[in-house]
Design an enzyme around this catalytic site. Structure first.
Site, mmCIF file in Angstrom:
data_model
loop_
_atom_site.group_PDB
_atom_site.id
_atom_site.type_symbol
_atom_site.label_atom_id
_atom_site.label_comp_id
_atom_site.label_asym_id
_atom_site.label_seq_id
_atom_site.Cartn_x
_atom_site.Cartn_y
_atom_site.Cartn_z
ATOM 1 N N SER A 142 -33.543 53.250 21.439
ATOM 2 C CA SER A 142 -33.483 53.598 20.014
ATOM 3 C C SER A 142 -32.969 55.011 19.807
ATOM 4 O O SER A 142 -33.192 55.889 20.651
ATOM 5 C CB SER A 142 -34.884 53.497 19.399
ATOM 6 O OG SER A 142 -34.871 53.930 18.046
ATOM 7 N N TYR A 155 -43.663 55.573 19.606
ATOM 8 C CA TYR A 155 -42.522 54.645 19.638
ATOM 9 C C TYR A 155 -41.346 55.293 20.377
ATOM 10 O O TYR A 155 -40.781 54.705 21.314
ATOM 11 C CB TYR A 155 -42.119 54.263 18.205
ATOM 12 C CG TYR A 155 -40.913 53.353 18.130
ATOM 13 C CD1 TYR A 155 -40.997 52.019 18.533
ATOM 14 C CD2 TYR A 155 -39.685 53.824 17.672
ATOM 15 C CE1 TYR A 155 -39.882 51.185 18.474
ATOM 16 C CE2 TYR A 155 -38.567 53.004 17.606
ATOM 17 C CZ TYR A 155 -38.670 51.681 18.004
ATOM 18 O OH TYR A 155 -37.569 50.860 17.948
HETATM 19 P P1 NDP Z 1 -37.479 42.174 15.166
HETATM 20 O O1 NDP Z 1 -38.871 42.446 14.707
HETATM 21 O O2 NDP Z 1 -36.603 41.339 14.319
HETATM 22 O O3 NDP Z 1 -37.478 41.566 16.629
HETATM 23 C C1 NDP Z 1 -38.431 41.923 17.580
HETATM 24 C C2 NDP Z 1 -38.458 40.854 18.639
HETATM 25 O O4 NDP Z 1 -39.404 41.237 19.653
HETATM 26 C C3 NDP Z 1 -38.873 39.511 18.101
HETATM 27 O O5 NDP Z 1 -38.036 38.515 18.639
HETATM 28 C C4 NDP Z 1 -40.282 39.341 18.628
HETATM 29 O O6 NDP Z 1 -40.547 37.964 18.908
HETATM 30 C C5 NDP Z 1 -40.204 40.122 19.918
HETATM 31 N N1 NDP Z 1 -41.509 40.515 20.420
HETATM 32 C C6 NDP Z 1 -42.456 41.306 19.864
HETATM 33 N N2 NDP Z 1 -43.544 41.358 20.638
HETATM 34 C C7 NDP Z 1 -43.279 40.566 21.722
HETATM 35 C C8 NDP Z 1 -43.995 40.201 22.878
HETATM 36 N N3 NDP Z 1 -45.244 40.644 23.109
HETATM 37 N N4 NDP Z 1 -43.414 39.370 23.767
HETATM 38 C C9 NDP Z 1 -42.177 38.905 23.563
HETATM 39 N N5 NDP Z 1 -41.442 39.204 22.477
HETATM 40 C C10 NDP Z 1 -42.004 40.032 21.575
HETATM 41 O O7 NDP Z 1 -36.836 43.632 15.374
HETATM 42 P P2 NDP Z 1 -35.463 44.122 16.027
HETATM 43 O O8 NDP Z 1 -34.544 43.011 16.254
HETATM 44 O O9 NDP Z 1 -35.036 45.269 15.231
HETATM 45 O O10 NDP Z 1 -35.997 44.694 17.422
HETATM 46 C C11 NDP Z 1 -35.383 44.412 18.666
HETATM 47 C C12 NDP Z 1 -35.415 45.661 19.513
HETATM 48 O O11 NDP Z 1 -34.564 46.651 18.938
HETATM 49 C C13 NDP Z 1 -36.791 46.306 19.648
HETATM 50 O O12 NDP Z 1 -36.977 46.747 20.968
HETATM 51 C C14 NDP Z 1 -36.694 47.507 18.716
HETATM 52 O O13 NDP Z 1 -37.576 48.530 19.086
HETATM 53 C C15 NDP Z 1 -35.244 47.888 18.900
HETATM 54 N N6 NDP Z 1 -34.671 48.723 17.847
HETATM 55 C C16 NDP Z 1 -34.581 48.279 16.563
HETATM 56 C C17 NDP Z 1 -34.060 49.097 15.577
HETATM 57 C C18 NDP Z 1 -33.974 48.672 14.151
HETATM 58 O O14 NDP Z 1 -33.653 49.533 13.278
HETATM 59 N N7 NDP Z 1 -34.205 47.425 13.783
HETATM 60 C C19 NDP Z 1 -33.575 50.440 15.891
HETATM 61 C C20 NDP Z 1 -33.692 50.790 17.280
HETATM 62 C C21 NDP Z 1 -34.219 49.961 18.212
HETATM 63 P P3 NDP Z 1 -41.938 37.196 18.723
HETATM 64 O O15 NDP Z 1 -42.695 37.897 17.635
HETATM 65 O O16 NDP Z 1 -41.513 35.815 18.379
HETATM 66 O O17 NDP Z 1 -42.596 37.277 20.075
#
Ligand code: NDP
Length: 246
Positions: A142, A155
């Site tokens: 990030s 975070y």
């Molecule tokens: P979302 O909330 O849309 O996606 C997060 C994903 O992580 C979901 O598919 C969720 O699936 C999964 N997840 C959460 N907890 C678990 C777990 N214990 N086991 C397996 N899967 C898990 O957010 P983003 O797409 O934005 O996030 C994706 C990545 O990008 C993250 O690492 C986030 O920190 C990073 N990021 C995002 C930014 C943004 O602005 N959106 C900026 C910078 C980085 P489920 O709940 O079905 O398990």
């Protein structure tokens, strides 16, 4: 467009946002994708869409905080498609609050998913990559780790820990077997901030996402770019943010 040939890619956190967009992008470019997350209804719908569009997709319930789940995800790729070329360690959670609030449960949740989850992926895939003589770790870190702001200490800390982890792994693996890529997105319109507990912070973050955020497909294309390079070319870091983000 089949720029990824027969590559097999496992993606954690594939049920929404960046993970789902990456699955669609890579599958459209010819990769076989193995989708892991906890919400399997979402994964099933995504896999059905990929198959309808002529792609190849497998689904597995995988909570990255459980080492056995991540091992099963990697094993599924090998069982179903014969190999694993890339693991995209994308699953993540974000909680924001001043450190002084001492939200220890939230700290632990972020450490467990964002850091321990990636470590579980490395533990599962590294032996496979070494056996194959080739493999690629991609992680979603990030811009929060690059420009630290108040309320994001833990975070950002988890994301910087993963960045450090991949750089050390890279330096330990200069025999050409392994490639590592850290993707640093800025504001991306996903469900990430919908899970914030504090209604005020949630509304503020959702507003920032809606007005400033780029689509997850932009991050997916950056991931595809890193993956589709020739085997001897490693894209180590990509920062991708809205042009108007400070
Ligand atoms: P979302 O909330 O849309 O996606 C997060 C994903 O992580 C979901 O598919 C969720 O699936 C999964 N997840 C959460 N907890 C678990 C777990 N214990 N086991 C397996 N899967 C898990 O957010 P983003 O797409 O934005 O996030 C994706 C990545 O990008 C993250 O690492 C986030 O920190 C990073 N990021 C995002 C930014 C943004 O602005 N959106 C900026 C910078 C980085 P489920 O709940 O079905 O398990």
């Amino acid at each position: 467009m089949s720029t990824l040939g027969s590559k097999v890619v496992a993606i954690t956190g594939a049920s929404s946002g960046i993970g789902a967009a990456t699955a669609l992008e890579l599958a459209a470019r010819g990769a076989a994708v193995v989708l892991g997350a906890r919400r399997t209804d979402r994964l099933d719908a995504l896999a059905a869409r990929i198959r309808d569009e002529g792609g190849r997709a497998e689904v597995l319930a995988a909570d990255v905080t459980r080492r056995a789940d991540v091992e099963a995800l990697v094993a599924r790729a090998v069982d179903r498609f014969g190999r694993l070329d890339v693991l995209v360690g994308n699953a993540g959670v974000a909680r924001t609050a001043p450190v002084a609030d001492l939200d220890v449960d939230d700290w632990n949740a972020m450490i467990d998913v964002n850091l321990r989850g990636v470590l579980h992926g490395i533990a599962a895939a590294l032996p496979v990559f070494r056996r194959q003589g080739r493999g690629h770790f991609v992680t979603t870190v990030s811009t929060s780790g690059l420009k630290v702001v108040p309320t994001q200490a833990v975070y950002a800390g988890t994301k910087n820990a993963v960045r450090t982890l991949l750089e050390a792994l890279r330096q330990e693996s200069t025999d050409g077997v392994l490639r590592t890529t850290s993707i640093s997105p800025g504001f991306v319109r996903t469900e990430l901030v919908d899970h914030l507990d504090d209604p005020g912070q949630r509304a503020q973050a959702q507003e920032a996402m809606a007005t400033l955020g780029i689509g997850p497909d932009a991050v997916a294309r950056a991931i595809a770019f890193a993956i589709e390079q020739p085997d001897d070319v490693e894209i180590g870091d990509i920062t991708i943010r809205p042009a108007r983000q400070g």
